[in-house]
Design a protein around this motif. Structure first.
Motif, PDB file in Angstrom:
ATOM      1  N   ILE A 168       0.865  -1.188   0.000  1.00  0.00           N
ATOM      2  CA  ILE A 168       0.000   0.000   0.000  1.00  0.00           C
ATOM      3  C   ILE A 168       0.897   1.232   0.000  1.00  0.00           C
ATOM      4  CG2 ILE A 168      -1.897   1.201   1.138  1.00  0.00           C
ATOM      5  CD1 ILE A 168      -2.692  -1.417   2.452  1.00  0.00           C
ATOM      6  N   TRP A 169       1.181   1.710  -1.190  1.00  0.00           N
ATOM      7  CA  TRP A 169       2.136   2.802  -1.355  1.00  0.00           C
ATOM      8  C   TRP A 169       1.442   4.145  -1.144  1.00  0.00           C
ATOM      9  CZ3 TRP A 169       4.686   1.036  -6.614  1.00  0.00           C
ATOM     10  CH2 TRP A 169       5.273  -0.226  -6.426  1.00  0.00           C
ATOM     11  N   GLY A 170       1.754   4.780  -0.028  1.00  0.00           N
ATOM     12  CA  GLY A 170       1.185   6.092   0.262  1.00  0.00           C
ATOM     13  C   GLY A 170       2.275   7.118   0.469  1.00  0.00           C
ATOM     14  N   TRP A 171       1.860   8.349   0.594  1.00  0.00           N
ATOM     15  CA  TRP A 171       2.840   9.438   0.620  1.00  0.00           C
ATOM     16  C   TRP A 171       3.688   9.436   1.885  1.00  0.00           C
ATOM     17  CZ3 TRP A 171       2.264  14.834   2.699  1.00  0.00           C
ATOM     18  CH2 TRP A 171       1.351  14.891   3.748  1.00  0.00           C
ATOM     19  N   MET A 172       3.152   8.911   3.003  1.00  0.00           N
ATOM     20  CA  MET A 172       3.930   8.920   4.236  1.00  0.00           C
ATOM     21  C   MET A 172       5.018   7.846   4.257  1.00  0.00           C
ATOM     22  SD  MET A 172       3.590  11.191   6.575  1.00  0.00           S
ATOM     23  CE  MET A 172       2.642  12.706   6.567  1.00  0.00           C
ATOM     24  N   GLY A 189       6.619  14.077  -5.588  1.00  0.00           N
ATOM     25  CA  GLY A 189       7.110  13.772  -6.928  1.00  0.00           C
ATOM     26  C   GLY A 189       6.443  12.571  -7.562  1.00  0.00           C
ATOM     27  N   PRO A 190       6.776  12.280  -8.815  1.00  0.00           N
ATOM     28  CA  PRO A 190       6.205  11.132  -9.523  1.00  0.00           C
ATOM     29  C   PRO A 190       6.852   9.833  -9.049  1.00  0.00           C
ATOM     30  CG  PRO A 190       7.836  12.200 -10.900  1.00  0.00           C
ATOM     31  CD  PRO A 190       7.712  13.058  -9.669  1.00  0.00           C
ATOM     32  N   GLY A 191       6.051   8.773  -9.020  1.00  0.00           N
ATOM     33  CA  GLY A 191       6.595   7.467  -8.666  1.00  0.00           C
ATOM     34  C   GLY A 191       6.848   7.322  -7.179  1.00  0.00           C
ATOM     35  N   HIS A 192       6.674   6.114  -6.696  1.00  0.00           N
ATOM     36  CA  HIS A 192       6.857   5.870  -5.268  1.00  0.00           C
ATOM     37  C   HIS A 192       8.251   5.325  -4.988  1.00  0.00           C
ATOM     38  CE1 HIS A 192       6.495   3.830  -1.321  1.00  0.00           C
ATOM     39  NE2 HIS A 192       5.634   4.796  -1.065  1.00  0.00           N
ATOM     40  N   MET A 229       6.888   1.193   6.024  1.00  0.00           N
ATOM     41  CA  MET A 229       5.634   0.503   6.339  1.00  0.00           C
ATOM     42  C   MET A 229       4.456   1.456   6.429  1.00  0.00           C
ATOM     43  SD  MET A 229       6.185  -2.681   6.317  1.00  0.00           S
ATOM     44  CE  MET A 229       4.520  -3.040   6.847  1.00  0.00           C
ATOM     45  N   LEU A 230       4.710   2.763   6.495  1.00  0.00           N
ATOM     46  CA  LEU A 230       3.611   3.728   6.546  1.00  0.00           C
ATOM     47  C   LEU A 230       2.949   3.855   5.184  1.00  0.00           C
ATOM     48  CD1 LEU A 230       5.084   6.659   8.690  1.00  0.00           C
ATOM     49  CD2 LEU A 230       3.521   4.848   9.424  1.00  0.00           C
TER      50      LEU A 230
END
Length: 409
Positions: A259-263, A272-275, A284-285
């Motif tokens: 679960i790729w989130g900004w935090m 920015g673009p891409g995680h 893990m956040l």
């Protein structure tokens, strides 16, 4: 006639070094509970929690507003995780983080673990684990085309090393069990099960929901790979309080949670673009941390630091031993069976009593101010919380249970 069990309870309360801490918990004058025996489901609130939350709302939230994020809120999940790890989990800094619910963290860890073992297609788990654990594994298996290898466990006991040894193999990606079984209170041999799983090349994930804050845990020393647990039981974090995840430091660069989130980004405010995952446990956040919801846990950790987890465990064993003694004396003649381990080395923080018809007693027990927990089929869980429960309180509750059983046809 002299009540020997009451005299014993009073003597245990008198000798209890943690007894003064019970006054730290909030119990309004009109509180109708005379015996709270469900600390293994929801802990009581501390008086300091009420004060701390009021101060936070008035001073930090209202006073600092969005500036609070740069005052330390952003670091709170890791800071609190490190403190929890040190006080209750036997985990060195940088491996524990507070975030999300138990279910969400389980999903993250299970997905990350099986993806880190490509080519292995099996998750090993037991049939009597808590439903969320089983459901999450079923969901991940469906997503990733994996198989589940079920170990049949006795609901009156729990997972044993020899069962794990017979179930794992070169195809096993992950094993997932509870440290303390939610029904029986069985305390698993984590170190030995880890050794067996690791010898087969599998990762281990432990559910600590019924052990964190009640029994001594040594995640680093036991060689645990991954762990998850809630904070609203023995840690008194409140209803729906955030959970915690542990990822062994040596695995953090290998795992990638789904679960790729900004935090969880390496630079959250670059937008920015891409995680790009953050280094270490912060990866893990996902979303914005529940800062307000973390406050009760922080307050309880202050109390746990004062008491010490070793003292908490000593009292927990005395409390559960007392429950078993009362059950043997009063309740066994009325058809009640103790289905939790009598061996203290294998017993967690609660005792399960079994008798057909217990469910019908829940309403009259609650009306009488006695609050235990019920688990089908026919299991009444007695979960005294060492920091907030006294022995005389246990006596009161079980005496009312006895009286109700005596009135049953």
């Amino acid at each position: 006639m002299t009540d020997e069990l009451l005299e014993r309870a009073e003597a245990l309360d008198e000798a209890d070094p943690l007894a003064p801490l019970r006054d730290r918990f909030l119990a309004p004058d009109d509180f109708d509970v005379v015996s709270y025996l469900d600390g293994n489901s929801l802990g009581r609130p501390l008086r300091a929690t009420e004060q701390r939350m009021t101060e936070f709302v008035r001073e930090q939230w209202a006073g600092r507003l969005i500036r609070g994020w740069t005052d330390g809120w952003l670091e709170q999940p890791q800071r609190l995780g490190d403190r929890l790890g040190a006080l209750a989990l036997g985990a060195a800094a940088g491996q524990t983080i507070v975030a999300d619910s138990t279910t969400v963290l389980l999903y993250k860890l299970v997905r990350a673990a099986v993806d880190a073992r490509p080519g292995r297609r099996t998750i090993v788990l037991d049939t009597d684990n808590f439903p969320t654990d089983r459901y999450v594994c079923e969901a991940v298996a469906a997503e990733r085309g994996l198989e589940l290898a079920w170990i049949e466990t006795d609901p009156s006991a729990g997972i044993r090393p020899e069962q794990v040894a017979a179930a794992v193999g070169e195809d096993t990606a992950l094993v997932l069990f509870s440290h303390v079984a939610y029904r029986s209170g069985w305390l698993a041999d984590v170190a030995e099960i880890n050794r067996i799983a690791h010898a087969a090349g599998a990762l281990t994930l432990w559910d600590l929901c019924h052990s964190a804050g009640s029994v001594e845990v040594e995640l680093d020393a036991w060689g645990v790979d991954l762990a998850v647990g809630c904070s609203y039981k023995y840690l008194n974090g409140g209803p729906g309080a955030p959970a915690f995840a542990y990822v062994r430091s040596g695995l953090q660069g290998e795992l990638r949670q789904p679960i790729w989130g900004w935090m969880g980004h390496r630079a959250s405010f670059e937008m920015g673009p891409g995680h790009e995952p953050a280094p270490g446990i912060r990866a893990m956040l996902s979303g914005t941390p529940p800062i307000l919801a973390m406050l009760p846990l922080e307050v309880n950790l202050d109390l746990l630091a004062e008491a010490g987890i070793a003292a908490v465990r000593r009292k927990s064993l005395l409390l559960t031993e007392y429950v078993i003694d009362v059950a043997d004396r009063w309740l066994a003649p009325l058809g009640v069976e103790v289905v939790s381990p009598r061996d203290p080395a294998r017993r967690g923080g609660h005792v399960t009593l079994r008798r057909p018809g217990f469910e019908a007693l829940l309403e009259p027990l609650w009306e009488g101010g006695v609050i235990p927990d019920y688990r089908r089929p026919d299991g009444l869980r007695i979960g005294p919380a060492p920091l907030s429960t006294g022995f005389a309180e246990v006596h009161r509750g079980l005496s009312i249970l006895r009286d109700l059983l005596e009135k049953q046809p």
